[in-house]
Design an enzyme around this catalytic site. Structure first.
Site: not given
Length: 358
Positions: A46-48, A89, A177
């Protein structure tokens, strides 16, 4: 005003660039006609980039080929989403349950905390970006799945050559990240040669698309369109001369489809650089002014995001991707600005929301 269209208070010039590629989805048809339809699980869908990739796969193979998953409730207006499932996840058993029950053969693993967000919550970034990757790869090894996990220009650092950064070079990132993405690259390659997992990855630049920003350092390149439409002005958190590589969404989707469709024997490596074009805030503002006369930009520098951007490449060498599996972007800066304003025209006064992966 014969050459202007008005959105609220903002005047936008009509098309002044060369024509865009004819029907961008046509580039996917040849692949779908020669490849067996996969059964794809998209995490973080739903993102990215998840919803865009879902739409492309459905266009290519029909609605039955994609299973979407995330950890939030499905928005009421998400009419483009089907076969949606809650998936944490960090729970390996839950991943395996969907893989078995839905007969999955390919996982596209988008779930991650991006650069700016990750710096605000390092423990969570370690869990999501590292433990999540471990779980995905272990399930892939057990069930003999193909796996795509995107990497990023954030996997490089200040000691990396910043111009035409090659595929193989120093990788000493300064963000959690970036560190987690280097870990994902190395762990995926280990699972490939140790357990035979068909792992594939690309280092993406900033991605410009019609999806909400997700907390990346390159988000200014997206927010600038939203602000142009709403206010006619954008305040940028990076210096005007900060050059970073970018890519338009359709090219990004094409690169994922092409890499996943490539014969394994043609891949000389498991992680490739890909890019579209590089620009600075000043240069994209100039390109917007050619469409929206009177657009203004000023600067309020964010030290954290500026430091991150200063540690990343200014441009990428993606010649190996071009040679090994035929990568070839179709959108440059002017084409991207043109298509973004075409989307704004289509939506009339609705603001266009955009995303970055870096």
């Amino acid at each position: 005003m014969n050459n202007l269209k008005v959105f609220g208070r903002i005047q936008v010039a009509k098309r002044s660039y060369s024509p865009l590629p004819v029907d961008p989805l046509l580039r996917f048809k040849a692949i779908s006609q020669t490849q067996k339809a996969p059964r794809v699980l998209i995490t973080g869908s739903l993102g990215q980039l998840g919803r865009g990739l879902n739409s492309v796969y459905k266009y290519m193979y029909g609605s039955e080929c994609v299973v979407m998953s995330d950890i939030v409730r499905l928005p009421a207006n998400a009419t483009d989403v089907s076969d949606y499932n809650y998936l944490d996840i960090l729970n390996q058993g839950s991943i395996e349950e969907i893989v078995v029950n839905k007969n999955i053969d390919t996982i596209v693993h988008f779930s991650a905390l991006l650069s700016a967000v990750g710096e605000t919550n390092v423990p969570l970034a370690l869990q999501v970006n590292c433990r999540g990757v471990e779980n995905i790869l272990q399930v892939a090894a057990k069930h003999k799945l193909k796996v795509f996990i995107p990497s990023t220009i954030g996997a490089f650092g200040p000691t990396t050559p910043r111009e035409n950064t090659p595929d193989l070079t120093v990788q000493c990132p300064t963000t959690i990240y970036g560190v987690s993405k280097v870990y994902a690259e190395r762990l995926g390659e280990y699972f490939n040669h140790r357990f035979g997992v068909d792992f594939r990855s690309m280092r993406f630049p900033g991605i410009i698309s019609a999806t909400k920003p997700g907390g990346g350092t390159t988000d200014y390149a997206i927010q600038i369109f939203y602000d142009a439409l709403q206010k006619g002005k954008h305040t940028c958190y990076l210096r005007p001369d900060t050059r970073l590589p970018m890519m338009y969404d359709t090219d990004c989707m094409a690169s994922i489809i092409q890499l996943l469709s490539a014969e394994s024997e043609s891949l000389k490596r498991r992680t490739y650089n890909v890019t579209g074009f590089s620009f600075t805030p000043e240069e994209i503002a100039d390109a917007i002014r050619r469409v929206m006369p009177g657009f203004e930009i000023d600067y309020d520098i964010c030290p954290t995001r500026q430091a991150i951007a200063d540690s990343w490449p200014k441009s990428l060498d993606d010649s190996e991707a071009r040679k090994d599996w035929g990568w070839n972007p179709e959108y440059g800066l002017e084409e991207t600005v043109q298509v973004m304003f075409a989307l704004l025209r289509r939506e009339e006064e609705k603001p266009t929301k955009i995303v970055s992966t870096a």
